[in-house]
Design a protein around this motif. Structure first.
Motif, PDB file in Angstrom:
ATOM      1  N   LEU A 176       1.438   7.439  -6.160  1.00 22.27           N
ATOM      2  CA  LEU A 176       0.385   8.453  -6.269  1.00 22.27           C
ATOM      3  C   LEU A 176       0.886   9.829  -5.848  1.00 22.27           C
ATOM      4  O   LEU A 176       0.522  10.843  -6.455  1.00 22.27           O
ATOM      5  CB  LEU A 176      -0.814   8.046  -5.409  1.00 22.27           C
ATOM      6  CG  LEU A 176      -1.745   6.989  -5.988  1.00 22.27           C
ATOM      7  CD1 LEU A 176      -2.766   6.562  -4.944  1.00 22.27           C
ATOM      8  CD2 LEU A 176      -2.456   7.526  -7.233  1.00 22.27           C
ATOM      9  N   SER A 177       1.721   9.867  -4.809  1.00 22.40           N
ATOM     10  CA  SER A 177       2.232  11.165  -4.358  1.00 22.40           C
ATOM     11  C   SER A 177       3.172  11.781  -5.391  1.00 22.40           C
ATOM     12  O   SER A 177       3.276  13.009  -5.477  1.00 22.40           O
ATOM     13  CB  SER A 177       2.934  11.024  -3.005  1.00 22.40           C
ATOM     14  OG  SER A 177       4.089  10.216  -3.106  1.00 22.40           O
ATOM     15  N   ALA A 237       0.829  -1.205   0.000  1.00 23.64           N
ATOM     16  CA  ALA A 237       0.000   0.000   0.000  1.00 23.64           C
ATOM     17  C   ALA A 237       0.861   1.251   0.000  1.00 23.64           C
ATOM     18  O   ALA A 237       0.564   2.232  -0.701  1.00 23.64           O
ATOM     19  CB  ALA A 237      -0.926  -0.013   1.215  1.00 23.64           C
ATOM     20  N   ILE A 238       1.948   1.236   0.776  1.00 16.12           N
ATOM     21  CA  ILE A 238       2.840   2.393   0.828  1.00 16.12           C
ATOM     22  C   ILE A 238       3.485   2.631  -0.534  1.00 16.12           C
ATOM     23  O   ILE A 238       3.626   3.779  -0.983  1.00 16.12           O
ATOM     24  CB  ILE A 238       3.895   2.204   1.935  1.00 16.12           C
ATOM     25  CG1 ILE A 238       3.221   2.276   3.310  1.00 16.12           C
ATOM     26  CG2 ILE A 238       4.991   3.265   1.831  1.00 16.12           C
ATOM     27  CD1 ILE A 238       4.094   1.807   4.453  1.00 16.12           C
ATOM     28  N   GLU A 239       3.857   1.554  -1.224  1.00 18.82           N
ATOM     29  CA  GLU A 239       4.439   1.704  -2.563  1.00 18.82           C
ATOM     30  C   GLU A 239       3.449   2.356  -3.518  1.00 18.82           C
ATOM     31  O   GLU A 239       3.813   3.238  -4.310  1.00 18.82           O
ATOM     32  CB  GLU A 239       4.870   0.341  -3.097  1.00 18.82           C
ATOM     33  CG  GLU A 239       6.094  -0.244  -2.399  1.00 18.82           C
ATOM     34  CD  GLU A 239       6.484  -1.593  -2.972  1.00 18.82           C
ATOM     35  OE1 GLU A 239       5.919  -1.978  -4.019  1.00 18.82           O
ATOM     36  OE2 GLU A 239       7.352  -2.262  -2.381  1.00 18.82           O
ATOM     37  N   LYS A 279      -1.407   8.083   3.133  1.00 13.01           N
ATOM     38  CA  LYS A 279      -0.076   7.491   3.291  1.00 13.01           C
ATOM     39  C   LYS A 279       0.396   7.613   4.742  1.00 13.01           C
ATOM     40  O   LYS A 279       0.982   6.676   5.305  1.00 13.01           O
ATOM     41  CB  LYS A 279       0.916   8.169   2.351  1.00 13.01           C
ATOM     42  CG  LYS A 279       2.326   7.598   2.429  1.00 13.01           C
ATOM     43  CD  LYS A 279       3.276   8.339   1.487  1.00 13.01           C
ATOM     44  CE  LYS A 279       4.711   7.882   1.667  1.00 13.01           C
ATOM     45  NZ  LYS A 279       5.651   8.644   0.804  1.00 13.01           N
ATOM     46  N   GLY A 280       0.123   8.753   5.366  1.00 10.19           N
ATOM     47  CA  GLY A 280       0.479   8.919   6.774  1.00 10.19           C
ATOM     48  C   GLY A 280      -0.207   7.888   7.647  1.00 10.19           C
ATOM     49  O   GLY A 280       0.415   7.293   8.541  1.00 10.19           O
ATOM     50  N   ASP A 281      -1.505   7.649   7.391  1.00 13.06           N
ATOM     51  CA  ASP A 281      -2.230   6.631   8.155  1.00 13.06           C
ATOM     52  C   ASP A 281      -1.589   5.256   7.988  1.00 13.06           C
ATOM     53  O   ASP A 281      -1.451   4.493   8.954  1.00 13.06           O
ATOM     54  CB  ASP A 281      -3.686   6.564   7.694  1.00 13.06           C
ATOM     55  CG  ASP A 281      -4.500   7.775   8.110  1.00 13.06           C
ATOM     56  OD1 ASP A 281      -4.078   8.493   9.037  1.00 13.06           O
ATOM     57  OD2 ASP A 281      -5.564   8.002   7.498  1.00 13.06           O
ATOM     58  N   LEU A 288      -1.985  16.689  -3.967  1.00  9.77           N
ATOM     59  CA  LEU A 288      -3.234  16.109  -3.476  1.00  9.77           C
ATOM     60  C   LEU A 288      -3.065  15.717  -2.009  1.00  9.77           C
ATOM     61  O   LEU A 288      -2.427  14.715  -1.677  1.00  9.77           O
ATOM     62  CB  LEU A 288      -3.613  14.891  -4.318  1.00  9.77           C
ATOM     63  CG  LEU A 288      -5.034  14.349  -4.144  1.00  9.77           C
ATOM     64  CD1 LEU A 288      -6.073  15.416  -4.475  1.00  9.77           C
ATOM     65  CD2 LEU A 288      -5.238  13.121  -5.023  1.00  9.77           C
ATOM     66  N   ALA A 289      -3.646  16.510  -1.125  1.00  9.12           N
ATOM     67  CA  ALA A 289      -3.454  16.309   0.312  1.00  9.12           C
ATOM     68  C   ALA A 289      -3.952  14.948   0.773  1.00  9.12           C
ATOM     69  O   ALA A 289      -3.350  14.318   1.655  1.00  9.12           O
ATOM     70  CB  ALA A 289      -4.169  17.415   1.087  1.00  9.12           C
ATOM     71  N   GLU A 290      -5.058  14.475   0.187  1.00  5.47           N
ATOM     72  CA  GLU A 290      -5.641  13.207   0.634  1.00  5.47           C
ATOM     73  C   GLU A 290      -4.674  12.038   0.462  1.00  5.47           C
ATOM     74  O   GLU A 290      -4.687  11.088   1.260  1.00  5.47           O
ATOM     75  CB  GLU A 290      -6.940  12.931  -0.128  1.00  5.47           C
ATOM     76  CG  GLU A 290      -8.115  13.804   0.279  1.00  5.47           C
ATOM     77  CD  GLU A 290      -8.072  15.201  -0.326  1.00  5.47           C
ATOM     78  OE1 GLU A 290      -7.142  15.479  -1.128  1.00  5.47           O
ATOM     79  OE2 GLU A 290      -8.955  16.012   0.008  1.00  5.47           O
TER      80      GLU A 290
END
Length: 233
Positions: free
Chosen positions: A18-19, A11-13, A32-34, A25-27
């Motif tokens: 996406l980032s 998921a982090i990858e 990613k922080g979560d 895109l703040a979301e």
């Protein structure tokens, strides 16, 4: 979907990609922080949450939650002053939110700081969420810290009925029962707490209480022994 399935690294990858493709895109950064926080990569989570906060509009409805979750990562990284500031920033945006009040209030109780304020926070949270075992536990535990042991027992017994396999709640109930002189029941609760796989440090402390009693453990920790509520000296 990947995060829900427990595949946090994957998921982090995906969120990294996406980032890069959506750097404004703040979301993406909040999500990613979560994911980093849930993977216990708290230093990275703080950086990522900060990026999200910098991107969100000042009036965005999600800012309170990002302050809250960044505060959790600060707390887990032993950066208490930053954590407390984030929790208070979250409450400034969402006053009286039970989850934030409980987390901040309980943390203050554990640190032995601002106990009157912590009590007010937790009482407000418990009034809003009377069937939340974690919040009811916090209420019982703050009463315990104030020496209001009989009240602590009432709330901790209820918390244990709401969350019967939580090791921390059962341990807290054991301490409160010890404080009111119900030592056999206290030892039973400590044994229950051990059976629910607490953290190693907590497990060692519980075993010590089972062997020697709460008072001697507190003395060894440089703290005052419990004054038995029945009036024993």
């Amino acid at each position: 979907m990947l995060r829900a399935a427990g595949r946090k690294d994957a998921a982090i990858e995906v969120l990294d990609a996406l980032s890069r493709s959506h750097p404004d895109l703040a979301e993406v950064y909040a999500t990613k922080g979560d994911t980093l926080r849930q993977a216990e990569r708290h230093d990275e989570a703080v950086v990522t949450y900060t990026r999200a906060l910098n991107l969100y509009d000042a009036t965005h409805s999600s800012r309170w939650f990002v302050y809250f979750t960044r505060g959790i990562s600060h707390h887990k990284s032993d950066n208490w002053s930053e954590a407390e500031a984030d929790f208070r920033a979250s409450l400034a945006l969402r006053p009286d939110h039970p989850q934030v009040l409980n987390y901040l209030g309980y943390s203050l109780v554990e640190r032995g700081e601002k106990l009157n304020e912590a009590l007010g926070m937790i009482e407000t949270a418990a009034a809003a969420r009377p069937d939340n075992g974690a919040i009811v536990d916090s209420l019982g535990w703050v009463y315990f810290q104030f020496g209001r042991y009989e009240e602590a027992v009432v709330h901790l017994e209820r918390a244990a009925s709401l969350e019967p396999v939580d090791p921390v709640i059962n341990d807290h109930l054991g301490d409160a029962l010890w404080a009111v002189g119900r030592e056999i029941e206290a030892r039973f609760q400590w044994q229950r707490a051990l059976s629910f796989d607490p953290d190693q440090d907590e497990a060692d402390r519980i075993r010590d209480k089972l062997q020697r009693g709460l008072d001697l453990v507190l003395v060894d920790e440089g703290r005052a022994p419990i004054r038995i509520a029945s009036g024993d000296d």
